[in-house]
Every structure is written in structure tokens, then in C-alpha cells.
Design a protein around this motif. Structure first.
Motif, short mmCIF file in Angstrom:
data_model
loop_
_atom_site.label_atom_id
_atom_site.label_comp_id
_atom_site.label_asym_id
_atom_site.label_seq_id
_atom_site.Cartn_x
_atom_site.Cartn_y
_atom_site.Cartn_z
N ALA A 60 -19.40 -17.71 -53.57
CA ALA A 60 -19.54 -18.80 -52.61
C ALA A 60 -21.00 -19.20 -52.44
N ARG A 61 -21.88 -18.23 -52.42
CA ARG A 61 -23.29 -18.53 -52.15
C ARG A 61 -23.99 -19.17 -53.35
N ARG A 62 -23.49 -18.93 -54.55
CA ARG A 62 -24.13 -19.49 -55.74
C ARG A 62 -23.67 -20.90 -56.08
N ALA A 63 -22.49 -21.29 -55.59
CA ALA A 63 -21.82 -22.48 -56.11
C ALA A 63 -22.03 -23.72 -55.25
N GLU A 64 -22.21 -24.85 -55.91
CA GLU A 64 -22.14 -26.15 -55.23
C GLU A 64 -20.69 -26.54 -55.00
N VAL A 65 -19.82 -26.08 -55.90
CA VAL A 65 -18.38 -26.34 -55.80
C VAL A 65 -17.67 -25.00 -55.80
N LEU A 66 -16.89 -24.73 -54.77
CA LEU A 66 -16.13 -23.49 -54.69
C LEU A 66 -14.67 -23.82 -54.91
N LEU A 67 -14.13 -23.34 -56.01
CA LEU A 67 -12.76 -23.64 -56.40
C LEU A 67 -11.87 -22.45 -56.07
N ALA A 94 -15.56 -27.65 -51.22
CA ALA A 94 -14.56 -26.59 -51.16
C ALA A 94 -13.23 -27.19 -51.61
N ILE A 95 -12.71 -26.70 -52.72
CA ILE A 95 -11.52 -27.28 -53.34
C ILE A 95 -10.49 -26.18 -53.55
N HIS A 96 -9.24 -26.45 -53.22
CA HIS A 96 -8.19 -25.50 -53.55
C HIS A 96 -7.13 -26.16 -54.42
N VAL A 97 -6.32 -25.32 -55.08
CA VAL A 97 -5.31 -25.84 -56.01
C VAL A 97 -3.89 -25.47 -55.58
N ALA A 98 -3.71 -25.10 -54.32
CA ALA A 98 -2.37 -24.74 -53.83
C ALA A 98 -1.54 -25.99 -53.61
N GLY A 99 -0.34 -26.03 -54.15
CA GLY A 99 0.50 -27.21 -53.99
C GLY A 99 0.96 -27.43 -52.57
N ARG A 100 1.12 -26.37 -51.83
CA ARG A 100 1.70 -26.45 -50.49
C ARG A 100 0.80 -27.13 -49.47
N TYR A 101 -0.50 -27.00 -49.64
CA TYR A 101 -1.43 -27.44 -48.61
C TYR A 101 -2.19 -28.71 -49.00
N GLY A 102 -2.56 -29.46 -47.96
CA GLY A 102 -3.58 -30.48 -48.11
C GLY A 102 -4.93 -29.88 -47.77
N VAL A 103 -5.76 -30.63 -47.07
CA VAL A 103 -7.11 -30.14 -46.78
C VAL A 103 -7.21 -29.42 -45.44
N SER A 104 -6.16 -29.47 -44.62
CA SER A 104 -6.25 -28.85 -43.30
C SER A 104 -6.50 -27.35 -43.39
N VAL A 105 -6.01 -26.71 -44.44
CA VAL A 105 -6.21 -25.27 -44.59
C VAL A 105 -7.69 -24.92 -44.82
N LEU A 106 -8.48 -25.92 -45.20
CA LEU A 106 -9.91 -25.72 -45.44
C LEU A 106 -10.76 -26.10 -44.22
N GLU A 107 -10.12 -26.28 -43.07
CA GLU A 107 -10.83 -26.70 -41.87
C GLU A 107 -11.99 -25.76 -41.50
#
Length: 329
Positions: A60-67, A94-107
Motif C-alpha cells: 500500500a505504501r509503495r503504490a500509486e494504485v492499490l489493486l 484504490a481499486i477492487h475487482v469484487a463483483g459484489r461490491y461497488g465503491v462503497s466498500v472502499l469508503e
């Protein structure tokens, strides 16, 4: 996307490794990946050679994009834990690939200033380099605030995929559609294979392949218009014979799941035949009466799900054996 980004992957399961490989091929730098199992360490070495295996916090600390490519139930607690540790920074993607969620889980990440996106490839993954080639043309559900949609769409395009915008409130229904079509298809086909094996057919998959491929191709191109078979024809006698044969088979061994599945799907098929007026009501009524003459419905024993909690200070899993799949699981 002209800007080259430093990307960190949590975790190096089947999906994370494939997307990381595709994004690196597009010119981005993979600065690290979390690999909590032997399988994911092996996959990291094969799919992303030279990329270091790091702790979640260090990625997390190294990345501009956290997948994030972790099981659905772990995603929320993991993001919350990282936020508490101060691992997100303003402007970080901050990007996730879970089908179930939109972006609210990344709040929790968004509250720290990170930019939240959700992308989900509608594909199953093998954990090999074949996945990267299969990403070409693969549809991805993209969910993000309007100002961030172009970023998500650009990243998907760089993997070779095709971005499709799915609204936040529609993600649950979207994921249910994919899981119903893909996961339950596996169960259905495997049941057919088990019946043929019980009859002594040595290669049931090969035997079914021409029939199933034609049925799937026809359905994908023509929808319900491709429907054939005894229910569509109103052949009550044939359905009766099927039920008797499957019930008899179920009494001989580990086949008890098959008759109720047949009844449930035949009933659903009959309902769609009636809705599309392909048969007169009396024929459908006789079919439904035949189906209701035996056990109906699918027994669904209760099961407790794990709470999905994860100690973000040490690890995040990728499905236990490094086999997380972003296809509906």
C-alpha cells in the motif's frame, strides 16, 4: 492512459496476477504484491517475475494504485484495517475487482483521500498466462464516481478488456446474474456428467460437448428462442420418464441432489414457456402437475459464513490456496 503508474497488488491470486501481468504489459510498473500462500508465491514468480512479495502495508505504501483482488468477505475488513493504519494517501487510486461490491466498500480509503473505483472482469481465471490473452475483449463492470469513470475505463481498456458502466446500486443484481449463469452452470453440467458416468459412459464431458456447446451458443445469440426439449414441446410422458429414472438413480448412491434440481429447472422452464405462450395452458398445467407429483424444490441447508475478518497488519488471503476468482464465487 498516457501516464504510467506504480501498481501494488493485494493479493497475487489468479485474478490479481493476471491483471497485474496485463497492466505491466501495458507499461505500468508493478511495485509489489502480497502473496500469503505457497501457491500465490509460485504464481507471482511465474506471472510477474521480478515483482517482490511484500506485506500488505508495504504494498500500500509503495503504490500509486492499490489493486485489491481478495475474497469478497475479506475486502471490507481489510480496507478498514489499512485505513486505521494510515496506509492510504490522498490521490492514491484504490481499486477492487469484487463483483459484489461497488465503491462503497472502499469508503474507509476514500475518507483518507484515496480515489475509489471498482472493476470486475466477467471471466473465470486459471492462474496461468492463458488468462492474460483471454482478457482481450472480456467485459468489465466499472463502477466509480462520474469524475473517475474515465480512469477505470482506461485501465480496463489497457488490459484488453471492454468497460461497461454498472451503477453502484445495481452491483448486487449484476453479480447474482453472473453467479447464477456461470457457477450454477458448472453444477448443472457436472450433474449431467455424473449421470452419464453412472451409465458407464467413459468420457461424459466429451459426449456432452457438442450438445452443450450448441445449446450455449444458441442461447447466447438468441436467448429463450433457442429452447428445445420435452418441456418446451409439452411432452409430459418424457418428463415423467425422466423423473422416474432420476429418482431411481438417486436411491442407488450419491445422486440425491439431481432429481430436485431437475424438477426446479423443469418448473422454471415450464414457467418461461407459459410466459412466452409457446404452449397452450393445459399442456403446461399437465407438466407442472407431473413435476409436483414428486419431491419439489431444492433443499438448502443452512450454513454459516465466516465473518471474513482479516488482520491487515500481517496478511490478506487470496482464497486460501491462492485461487481467488473474481468470477462470481
Amino acid at each position: 492512459m498516457a501516464t504510467r503508474l506504480s501498481i501494488g497488488i493485494v493479493s497475487a491470486g489468479r485474478v490479481g496476477s493476471a491483471l497485474g501481468s496485463a497492466l505491466r504489459a501495458a507499461g505500468h510498473t508493478i511495485v509489489g504484491a502480497h502473496a500469503p500462500s505457497e501457491a500465490s508465491l509460485d504464481r507471482l514468480g511465474a506471472m510477474l517475475p521480478g515483482v517482490p512479495a511484500l506485506s500488505v502495508e508495504e504494498v500500500a505504501r509503495r503504490a500509486e494504485v492499490l489493486l485489491f483482488a481478495v475474497p469478497d468477505d475479506e475486502l471490507g475488513p481489510l480496507v478498514e484495517g489499512l485505513a486505521k493504519l494510515g496506509c492510504f494517501t490522498a490521490g492514491q487510486l484504490a481499486i477492487h475487482v469484487a463483483g459484489r461490491y461497488g465503491v462503497s466498500v472502499l469508503e474507509p480509503a476514500a475518507r483518507a483521500g484515496a480515489l475509489a473505483l471498482a472493476i470486475h472482469p466477467a471471466m473465470t481465471f486459471t492462474g496461468t498466462s492463458l488468462d492474460v490473452a483471454r482478457l482481450v475483449g472480456c467485459p468489465f463492470a466499472v463502477t466509480a464516481p462520474a469524475t473517475l469513470l474515465p480512469i477505470g475505463q482506461a485501465l480496463v481498456t489497457e488490459t484488453g478488456g471492454t468497460p461497461v458502466v454498472v451503477a453502484e446500486e445495481d452491483r448486487g443484481l449484476y453479480h447474482a446474474a453472473l453467479a447464477h449463469g456461470a457457477n450454477h452452470l458448472v453444477t448443472l453440467v457436472a450433474q449431467s456428467m455424473r449421470v452419464l458416468e453412472a451409465l458407464g459412459v467413459e468420457a461424459p464431458g466429451a459426449y456432452l460437448a457438442p450438445l452443450l456447446q450448441a445449446a450455449l451458443d444458441g442461447t447466447l445469440s438468441s436467448g429463450e428462442s433457442a429452447l428445445t426439449g420435452p418441456v418446451a414441446r409439452g411432452d409430459v410422458g418424457t418428463v415423467r420418464e425422466h423423473l422416474a429414472s432420476l429418482d431411481a438413480l438417486a436411491a442407488t448412491g450419491d445422486f440425491a441432489d439431481i432429481p430436485p434440481a431437475y424438477r426446479a429447472l423443469a418448473r422454471a422452464t415450464a414457467a418461461r414457456v407459459a410466459a412466452r405462450s409457446l404452449r397452450e395452458p393445459p399442456a403446461i398445467d399437465r407438466l407442472l402437475a407431473e413435476l409436483d407429483g414428486g419431491a419439489s424444490g431444492l433443499a438448502t441447508p443452512g450454513s454459516a459464513e465466516p465473518d471474513g475478518s482479516v488482520d491487515s497488519r500481517s496478511r490478506a488471503s487470496d482464497g486460501g490456496d491462492g485461487s481467488y476468482s473474481a468470477e462470481p464465487d
